[in-house]
Scaffold this motif. Sequence first.
Motif, PDB file in Angstrom:
ATOM      1  N   UNK A 180      48.347  31.011  39.720  1.00 50.23           N
ATOM      2  CA  UNK A 180      48.361  29.722  40.397  1.00 50.23           C
ATOM      3  C   UNK A 180      47.513  30.107  41.769  1.00 50.23           C
ATOM      4  N   UNK A 181      47.743  31.308  42.422  1.00 50.61           N
ATOM      5  CA  UNK A 181      47.053  31.456  43.493  1.00 50.61           C
ATOM      6  C   UNK A 181      45.447  31.675  43.210  1.00 50.61           C
ATOM      7  N   UNK A 182      45.263  32.107  42.133  1.00 50.56           N
ATOM      8  CA  UNK A 182      43.841  32.216  41.767  1.00 50.56           C
ATOM      9  C   UNK A 182      42.923  30.921  41.355  1.00 50.56           C
ATOM     10  N   UNK A 183      43.633  29.818  40.969  1.00 49.63           N
ATOM     11  CA  UNK A 183      43.285  28.821  40.674  1.00 49.63           C
ATOM     12  C   UNK A 183      43.126  27.956  41.976  1.00 49.63           C
ATOM     13  N   UNK A 184      44.231  27.931  42.885  1.00 49.32           N
ATOM     14  CA  UNK A 184      44.106  27.346  44.129  1.00 49.32           C
ATOM     15  C   UNK A 184      43.144  27.602  45.025  1.00 49.32           C
ATOM     16  N   UNK A 185      42.720  29.226  44.703  1.00 49.93           N
ATOM     17  CA  UNK A 185      41.787  29.703  45.832  1.00 49.93           C
ATOM     18  C   UNK A 185      40.367  29.754  45.338  1.00 49.93           C
ATOM     19  N   UNK A 186      40.192  29.200  44.065  1.00 46.60           N
ATOM     20  CA  UNK A 186      38.988  29.259  43.271  1.00 46.60           C
ATOM     21  C   UNK A 186      38.531  30.600  43.123  1.00 46.60           C
ATOM     22  N   UNK A 187      39.203  31.758  42.912  1.00 45.32           N
ATOM     23  CA  UNK A 187      38.983  33.178  42.677  1.00 45.32           C
ATOM     24  C   UNK A 187      38.646  33.339  41.394  1.00 45.32           C
ATOM     25  N   UNK A 188      37.339  33.452  40.936  1.00 47.65           N
ATOM     26  CA  UNK A 188      36.724  33.585  39.719  1.00 47.65           C
ATOM     27  C   UNK A 188      37.273  35.119  39.045  1.00 47.65           C
ATOM     28  N   UNK A 189      37.110  36.155  39.806  1.00 46.59           N
ATOM     29  CA  UNK A 189      37.349  37.692  39.423  1.00 46.59           C
ATOM     30  C   UNK A 189      38.873  37.571  39.296  1.00 46.59           C
ATOM     31  N   UNK A 190      39.747  37.106  40.246  1.00 49.48           N
ATOM     32  CA  UNK A 190      41.204  37.114  40.057  1.00 49.48           C
ATOM     33  C   UNK A 190      41.790  36.380  38.740  1.00 49.48           C
ATOM     34  N   UNK A 191      41.186  35.464  38.620  1.00 51.77           N
ATOM     35  CA  UNK A 191      41.546  34.702  37.360  1.00 51.77           C
ATOM     36  C   UNK A 191      41.011  35.488  36.054  1.00 51.77           C
ATOM     37  N   UNK A 192      39.905  36.055  36.185  1.00 56.44           N
ATOM     38  CA  UNK A 192      39.474  36.639  34.870  1.00 56.44           C
ATOM     39  C   UNK A 192      40.468  37.864  34.629  1.00 56.44           C
ATOM     40  N   UNK A 193      40.871  38.591  35.752  1.00 60.50           N
ATOM     41  CA  UNK A 193      41.436  39.636  35.544  1.00 60.50           C
ATOM     42  C   UNK A 193      43.126  39.456  35.143  1.00 60.50           C
ATOM     43  N   UNK A 194      43.448  38.143  35.124  1.00 62.92           N
ATOM     44  CA  UNK A 194      44.543  37.851  34.363  1.00 62.92           C
ATOM     45  C   UNK A 194      44.445  37.460  32.886  1.00 62.92           C
ATOM     46  N   UNK A 195      43.220  37.435  32.585  1.00 66.42           N
ATOM     47  CA  UNK A 195      43.050  36.850  31.053  1.00 66.42           C
ATOM     48  C   UNK A 195      42.707  37.912  30.192  1.00 66.42           C
ATOM     49  N   UNK A 196      43.217  38.109  28.946  1.00 64.53           N
ATOM     50  CA  UNK A 196      43.143  39.169  27.997  1.00 64.53           C
ATOM     51  C   UNK A 196      41.578  38.941  27.402  1.00 64.53           C
ATOM     52  N   UNK A 197      41.001  39.898  26.888  1.00 64.13           N
ATOM     53  CA  UNK A 197      39.704  40.177  26.550  1.00 64.13           C
ATOM     54  C   UNK A 197      39.647  38.888  25.413  1.00 64.13           C
ATOM     55  N   UNK A 198      40.445  38.817  24.526  1.00 65.73           N
ATOM     56  CA  UNK A 198      40.472  37.803  23.448  1.00 65.73           C
ATOM     57  C   UNK A 198      41.228  36.744  23.703  1.00 65.73           C
ATOM     58  N   UNK A 199      41.160  36.276  25.246  1.00 69.24           N
ATOM     59  CA  UNK A 199      41.954  35.018  25.449  1.00 69.24           C
ATOM     60  C   UNK A 199      41.345  33.636  24.777  1.00 69.24           C
ATOM     61  N   UNK A 200      42.080  32.787  24.371  1.00 66.58           N
ATOM     62  CA  UNK A 200      41.604  31.471  24.049  1.00 66.58           C
ATOM     63  C   UNK A 200      42.279  30.369  24.609  1.00 66.58           C
ATOM     64  N   UNK A 201      41.584  29.195  25.120  1.00 63.98           N
ATOM     65  CA  UNK A 201      42.200  28.183  25.923  1.00 63.98           C
ATOM     66  C   UNK A 201      42.218  26.846  25.125  1.00 63.98           C
ATOM     67  N   UNK A 202      43.232  26.134  24.785  1.00 60.69           N
ATOM     68  CA  UNK A 202      43.190  24.967  24.151  1.00 60.69           C
ATOM     69  C   UNK A 202      43.639  23.843  25.537  1.00 60.69           C
ATOM     70  N   UNK A 203      42.782  22.821  25.244  1.00 57.84           N
ATOM     71  CA  UNK A 203      43.229  21.672  26.194  1.00 57.84           C
ATOM     72  C   UNK A 203      43.224  20.358  25.614  1.00 57.84           C
ATOM     73  N   UNK A 204      44.293  19.638  25.809  1.00 59.93           N
ATOM     74  CA  UNK A 204      44.541  18.324  25.111  1.00 59.93           C
ATOM     75  C   UNK A 204      44.575  17.045  26.085  1.00 59.93           C
ATOM     76  N   UNK A 205      43.524  16.326  25.978  1.00 58.51           N
ATOM     77  CA  UNK A 205      43.298  15.311  26.824  1.00 58.51           C
ATOM     78  C   UNK A 205      43.241  13.979  26.248  1.00 58.51           C
TER      79      UNK A 205
END
Length: 296
Positions: A180-205
């Motif tokens: 949440x802190x990385x998202x709120x701060x727009x911190x790309x590197x901090x957000x990437x550090x939290x994601x696994x190398x094989x991360x997958x994201x699904x979004x339902x709109x």
Amino acid sequence: MPEIPESDPFAEHRRLLFATAYRMLGTVTDAEDVLQDAWLKWNDADRAAVRHPKSYLVRTVTNLSLNRLTSARATRETYVGPWLPEPLLTTPDSAEDAELADTVSTAMLVVLETLTPVERAVFLLREVFGYSHAEIADTLDRPQATIRQIAHRARDHVQSRRPRFDTDTAERARVTERFMAACAGGDLNALMDLLAPEVTCWSDGGGVVTAARRPLHGPDHVARWILGVLAKPESAGIVLELAHINGEVGALARIGEAPVAAFTYDLVDGRIENLRFQVNPGKLKGLSMETSALDW
């Protein structure tokens, strides 16, 4: 649904009935509709002829859910973008029972979507609610030998597809706070550090609001997409807060008092591996109030 006296068996078993319908259907709205239909059937039933009200009610809800799920599968085949279950706020203590929380986690509900409606019903009645093969056979009006075969097949199917992830509540809370802190701060590197190398994201709109029409792969792609969505004018005013969603710690996004999104994920070795982003306005009803409706 009218107010039901507490002494009525329907009221006594309502949590179990909702839990059954929700796990069968994956949506709060459909589960509540099934309970409404079940109440009408129960209200019209010859109560004197019902020897075991709990069994009667579970059988009614299960079969109503089966009918609704069978018709819903055709609709989901034409759904715009990935289909995700409808998130449900749960109480913090529900996450303490990891085994039971897993049965209603977003990851499990996604796996259950790959079963046929009958397989899903048999799996839930057997593996989650502990019904015997004989009781399930009676509920679904099928031979007991057939139920045994379906139960075995469904269990193997789920086990082979069930993701393995960390369930430590404190660790999930720490990762969620950093997310949440990385998202709120727009911190790309901090957000990437939290994601696994094989991360997958699904979004339902659901074709209603901004969402990726296909799954996103890789930390850079996923992180840039998330921050891009949060930077859009329609995302102005979003506040992220930690929440217990489907028995696990996740993140809830609000604009004012209105929930606008839910983030749930699988945590593997301290990193987010599968990220699920529910933003379809028609599927956020379960985020409006905290509930302990699931009968753990």
